[in-house]
Write an enzyme that holds these catalytic residues in place. Structure first.
Site, PDB file in Angstrom:
ATOM      1  N   SER A   1      45.446  29.606  -8.101  1.00  0.00           N
ATOM      2  CA  SER A   1      44.260  29.234  -8.894  1.00  0.00           C
ATOM      3  C   SER A   1      44.572  28.871 -10.337  1.00  0.00           C
ATOM      4  O   SER A   1      43.769  29.095 -11.227  1.00  0.00           O
ATOM      5  CB  SER A   1      43.231  30.375  -8.929  1.00  0.00           C
ATOM      6  OG  SER A   1      42.912  30.769  -7.641  1.00  0.00           O
TER       7      SER A   1
ATOM      8  N   GLY B   1      44.979  25.846 -11.217  1.00  0.00           N
ATOM      9  CA  GLY B   1      44.401  24.519 -11.433  1.00  0.00           C
ATOM     10  C   GLY B   1      45.386  23.392 -11.183  1.00  0.00           C
ATOM     11  O   GLY B   1      45.381  22.395 -11.905  1.00  0.00           O
TER      12      GLY B   1
ATOM     13  N   ILE C   1      56.132  32.192   1.980  1.00  0.00           N
ATOM     14  CA  ILE C   1      56.958  31.770   3.117  1.00  0.00           C
ATOM     15  C   ILE C   1      56.510  30.405   3.633  1.00  0.00           C
ATOM     16  O   ILE C   1      57.303  29.514   3.881  1.00  0.00           O
ATOM     17  CB  ILE C   1      56.865  32.811   4.258  1.00  0.00           C
ATOM     18  CG1 ILE C   1      57.719  34.022   3.887  1.00  0.00           C
ATOM     19  CG2 ILE C   1      57.312  32.217   5.581  1.00  0.00           C
ATOM     20  CD1 ILE C   1      57.845  35.034   5.005  1.00  0.00           C
TER      21      ILE C   1
ATOM     22  N   THR D   1      56.983  34.977 -21.340  1.00  0.00           N
ATOM     23  CA  THR D   1      57.573  33.844 -20.610  1.00  0.00           C
ATOM     24  C   THR D   1      58.277  34.268 -19.323  1.00  0.00           C
ATOM     25  O   THR D   1      58.682  33.425 -18.541  1.00  0.00           O
ATOM     26  CB  THR D   1      58.603  33.095 -21.485  1.00  0.00           C
ATOM     27  OG1 THR D   1      59.703  33.973 -21.753  1.00  0.00           O
ATOM     28  CG2 THR D   1      57.993  32.641 -22.793  1.00  0.00           C
TER      29      THR D   1
ATOM     30  N   THR E   1      57.239  32.843 -15.888  1.00  0.00           N
ATOM     31  CA  THR E   1      57.629  31.434 -15.772  1.00  0.00           C
ATOM     32  C   THR E   1      59.115  31.319 -15.443  1.00  0.00           C
ATOM     33  O   THR E   1      59.512  30.558 -14.548  1.00  0.00           O
ATOM     34  CB  THR E   1      57.320  30.695 -17.096  1.00  0.00           C
ATOM     35  OG1 THR E   1      55.914  30.746 -17.305  1.00  0.00           O
ATOM     36  CG2 THR E   1      57.780  29.251 -17.042  1.00  0.00           C
ATOM     37  N   GLN E   2      59.913  32.101 -16.143  1.00  0.00           N
ATOM     38  CA  GLN E   2      61.358  32.074 -15.873  1.00  0.00           C
ATOM     39  C   GLN E   2      61.639  32.390 -14.408  1.00  0.00           C
ATOM     40  O   GLN E   2      62.435  31.730 -13.751  1.00  0.00           O
ATOM     41  CB  GLN E   2      62.077  33.115 -16.733  1.00  0.00           C
ATOM     42  CG  GLN E   2      62.033  32.837 -18.216  1.00  0.00           C
ATOM     43  CD  GLN E   2      62.725  33.964 -18.991  1.00  0.00           C
ATOM     44  OE1 GLN E   2      63.675  34.557 -18.522  1.00  0.00           O
ATOM     45  NE2 GLN E   2      62.225  34.263 -20.182  1.00  0.00           N
TER      46      GLN E   2
ATOM     47  N   GLY F   1      24.550  24.688   4.185  1.00  0.00           N
ATOM     48  CA  GLY F   1      25.009  25.999   4.641  1.00  0.00           C
ATOM     49  C   GLY F   1      24.922  26.105   6.145  1.00  0.00           C
ATOM     50  O   GLY F   1      24.311  25.262   6.807  1.00  0.00           O
TER      51      GLY F   1
ATOM     52  N   CYS G   1      21.090  18.715   3.058  1.00  0.00           N
ATOM     53  CA  CYS G   1      21.542  19.089   4.416  1.00  0.00           C
ATOM     54  C   CYS G   1      20.725  20.265   4.953  1.00  0.00           C
ATOM     55  O   CYS G   1      19.588  20.065   5.365  1.00  0.00           O
ATOM     56  CB  CYS G   1      23.037  19.349   4.433  1.00  0.00           C
ATOM     57  SG  CYS G   1      23.746  19.095   6.071  1.00  0.00           S
TER      58      CYS G   1
ATOM     59  N   HIS H   1      25.410  14.715   2.218  1.00  0.00           N
ATOM     60  CA  HIS H   1      25.872  15.447   1.041  1.00  0.00           C
ATOM     61  C   HIS H   1      26.215  14.471  -0.093  1.00  0.00           C
ATOM     62  O   HIS H   1      27.362  14.031  -0.191  1.00  0.00           O
ATOM     63  CB  HIS H   1      27.123  16.258   1.387  1.00  0.00           C
ATOM     64  CG  HIS H   1      26.858  17.438   2.257  1.00  0.00           C
ATOM     65  ND1 HIS H   1      26.505  18.658   1.739  1.00  0.00           N
ATOM     66  CD2 HIS H   1      26.894  17.588   3.602  1.00  0.00           C
ATOM     67  CE1 HIS H   1      26.340  19.518   2.737  1.00  0.00           C
ATOM     68  NE2 HIS H   1      26.553  18.894   3.872  1.00  0.00           N
TER      69      HIS H   1
ATOM     70  N   GLU I   1      26.680  15.023  -3.100  1.00  0.00           N
ATOM     71  CA  GLU I   1      27.580  15.576  -4.125  1.00  0.00           C
ATOM     72  C   GLU I   1      29.025  15.106  -3.971  1.00  0.00           C
ATOM     73  O   GLU I   1      29.766  15.075  -4.946  1.00  0.00           O
ATOM     74  CB  GLU I   1      27.518  17.107  -4.115  1.00  0.00           C
ATOM     75  CG  GLU I   1      28.069  17.815  -2.888  1.00  0.00           C
ATOM     76  CD  GLU I   1      27.028  18.047  -1.786  1.00  0.00           C
ATOM     77  OE1 GLU I   1      26.072  17.247  -1.708  1.00  0.00           O
ATOM     78  OE2 GLU I   1      27.197  19.002  -1.000  1.00  0.00           O
TER      79      GLU I   1
HETATM   80  N1  GLN Z   1      23.716  24.281   9.555  1.00  0.00           N
HETATM   81  C1  GLN Z   1      23.159  22.971   9.499  1.00  0.00           C
HETATM   82  C2  GLN Z   1      23.741  22.071  10.573  1.00  0.00           C
HETATM   83  O1  GLN Z   1      24.772  22.350  11.125  1.00  0.00           O
HETATM   84  C3  GLN Z   1      23.320  22.361   8.118  1.00  0.00           C
HETATM   85  C4  GLN Z   1      24.743  22.099   7.773  1.00  0.00           C
HETATM   86  C5  GLN Z   1      24.932  21.812   6.306  1.00  0.00           C
HETATM   87  O2  GLN Z   1      24.075  22.136   5.485  1.00  0.00           O
HETATM   88  N2  GLN Z   1      26.073  21.245   5.926  1.00  0.00           N
HETATM   89  O3  GLN Z   1      23.182  21.052  10.878  1.00  0.00           O
END
Ligand code: GLN
Length: 536
Positions: A15, A17, A148, A188, A191-192, A354, A381, A507, A509
């Site tokens: 993490s 970045g 590993i 340091t 890092t070493q 979700g 969604c 989606h 986003e």
């Molecule tokens: N659970 C819902 C589906 O499978 C919505 C999925 C989601 O929000 N990405 O259709």
């Protein structure tokens, strides 16, 4: 020009970045006029992150071609013009799957199949596959030096460098230089150690990016340089920043892009970062204050689960000159009457994607609240599916309306499983995934936002709106404003008689960028801003 390669590894802790560092280098190289592509190798054994819990692995990023991939690919797309695909993210599981498939086919002609050379050759082949026509390919190796699982990848890039030659590939190592309060010193040693581990397997880093909360003094850089066998000018401070979009600027200030050009024997070209600098300024000090967006979801305790969503909301803020403050509302415990109080500070509510039933009642309740109180609402969604259930139950009079996902025996499955997938119970790879075209109806908020009627967006879900119920719900005010060109799937829903109520099955986003904020996030934040004014 033959493709040049930049390999990025990470040490000390996870993490740090690496993904952002890779994306930032990509941004800087594009700003110097080179074409870039980015790729990520993940050492874990899952074939892809699609079946991994968002609590463990963070968001699953979906590519145009419908691959469930690592969230770092999201950074690559937000920072550069790279469009990622199935060729841009490989796990150990995927690599081994390919090797084993070849073995079963008899491709190895009876030979003993081994990590070196067969697995390493497969990895190198995956790197080369996307190099065509690209000036600079940035390859991030996930995990931390010492794991590993990452060994075959490190061995592969060691060989790769030998094959393409010194001036065609560089190793950038990201590490941590912690400040120890009790000693009042930057340390340091970690890092070493991590560089020593790298060198033990034959990789001498060319550049060290040292994550720290303060600028590294000259003496510290000198010490790191000496112990790690790296020129002092190549030891860089990668300071903590306020906005992730500042990372390229901070790294450029340290001279990272210039040194990469030198090491890779690339021609010097001026850099144009004007648009980016202007965007960062707007993100950091917006002219019109702040709006608060309530996110009512299931994975709210772990922010990485909604990585692209958070970023897209930030972009919506950049487009509207406001800072977007996220107000996380755990959907799981909203049914005790606490909802109005919990969402009181919000200028708009968003129900994100979700899976599973947990928290769904709370999401439906939040949607009812937003609909009745005329608060801007954006459903994504699962958010769209809950909006349909809410509307069917509370406006359409179908009390038991539900999604077949939550109640397979509901008499009114307003949300149901894709027909061709009925009977498919296997968990991995059985969804509507990746880009799908959508046609937008005129005189809709969606059309106003996009400024056009033909769009394409990315999906990741199993369930769909059952169209036969929409006829009645449309009469009652829930309008289908976007659908696939064949009318089969509902893609966007709106309540026209509401200040802003829009939900989409896809989606959005995943396609938002800081310098090209997504239309739906721009319009949602604009609605929140207007609501802020009226609520005053
Ligand atoms: N659970 C819902 C589906 O499978 C919505 C999925 C989601 O929000 N990405 O259709």
């Amino acid at each position: 020009m033959a493709t040049k390669y930049i390999f990025i590894t990470g040490g000390v802790v996870s993490s740090l970045g690496k993904g952002l560092a890779a994306a930032s280098i990509g941004r800087l190289m594009e700003a110097r006029g080179f074409s870039v592509t980015l790729q990520k190798f993940d050492p874990y054994l899952n074939v892809d992150p699609g079946t991994m819990s968002p609590f463990q692995h963070g968001e699953v990023f979906v590519t145009e071609d419908g691959v469930e991939s690592d969230l770092d690919l999201g950074h690559y797309e937000r920072f550069t013009s790279t469009v990622t695909s199935r060729e841009h993210n490989f796990t150990s599981g995927k690599i081994y799957e390919q090797v084993i498939a070849k073995e079963r086919r008899g491709d190895y002609l009876g030979g003993t199949v081994q990590v070196i050379p067969h697995v390493t050759d497969e990895i190198k082949e995956c790197i080369r596959r996307i190099s065509k026509g690209v000036d600079i390919q940035i390859v991030e190796i996930g995990g931390t030096i010492g794991d590993i699982e990452s060994l075959p990848f490190l061995e592969a890039i060691r060989q790769f460098r030998l094959e393409v030659g010194r001036s065609n590939a560089v190793f950038v190592h990201l590490t941590l230089v912690p400040y120890i309060g009790a000693a009042g010193e930057l340390k340091t040693k970690p890092t070493q150690h991590s560089v020593r581990d790298l060198r033990a397997i034959g990789i001498q880093p060319d550049v060290l990016l040292c994550r720290t909360d303060r600028l590294l003094a000259k003496e510290i850089k000198k010490k790191i340089a000496l112990f790690c066998n790296v020129p002092e000018e190549a030891v860089m401070t990668a300071m903590d920043v306020e906005s992730i979009y500042e990372v390229p600027l901070v790294l450029a200030r340290e001279g990272l892009d210039a040194i990469l050009l030198k090491l890779l024997d690339l021609p010097y070209r001026d850099k144009n970062m004007d648009e980016w600098v202007e965007m960062v300024q707007r993100a950091k000090s917006p002219a019109d204050g702040e709006v608060v967006v309530g996110i009512v979801g299931k994975y709210v305790a772990y922010e990485d689960s909604y990585k692209s969503l958070n970023e897209a909301l930030t972009h919506g803020g950049i487009a509207n000159n406001v800072r977007v403050r996220l107000h996380w509302v755990e959907a799981d415990n909203l049914m005790d009457g606490s909802l109005p109080e919990k969402v009181a500070p919000c200028h708009g509510l968003l129900v994100p994607g979700g899976f599973g039933i947990r928290g769904v009642d709370g999401m439906i309740e939040a949607i009812r609240f937003a609909r009745e109180r005329r608060i801007p609402f954006f459903g994504i969604c699962l958010g769209l599916q809950c909006a349909v259930i809410e509307f069917a139950r509370n406006v359409g009079g179908l009390k038991d309306a539900d999604s077949a996902e939550f109640n397979p025996d509901t008499p009114h499955p307003v949300i149901y499983k894709l027909r061709e997938l009925e009977g498919v119970e296997q968990m991995g790879g059985n969804m509507r995934l990746g880009k799908w075209p959508c046609v937008i109806k005129s005189n809709s908020a969606a059309q106003k936002a996009y400024g056009r009627t033909e769009i394409s967006e990315r999906h990741r879900h199993r369930y769909e709106v059952q169209r036969k119920y929409m006829e009645d719900l449309e009469k009652r005010g829930l309008r289908v404003t976007g659908e696939t060109p064949d009318h089969r799937f509902v893609e966007i829903l709106e309540i026209p008689d509401h200040p802003y109520f829009l939900a989409c099955q896809f989606h959005p986003e995943f396609k938002s960028k800081p310098i090209q904020p997504h239309p739906l996030f721009r319009s949602f934040i604009d609605a929140c801003k207007r609501h802020r004014t009226t609520a005053r």
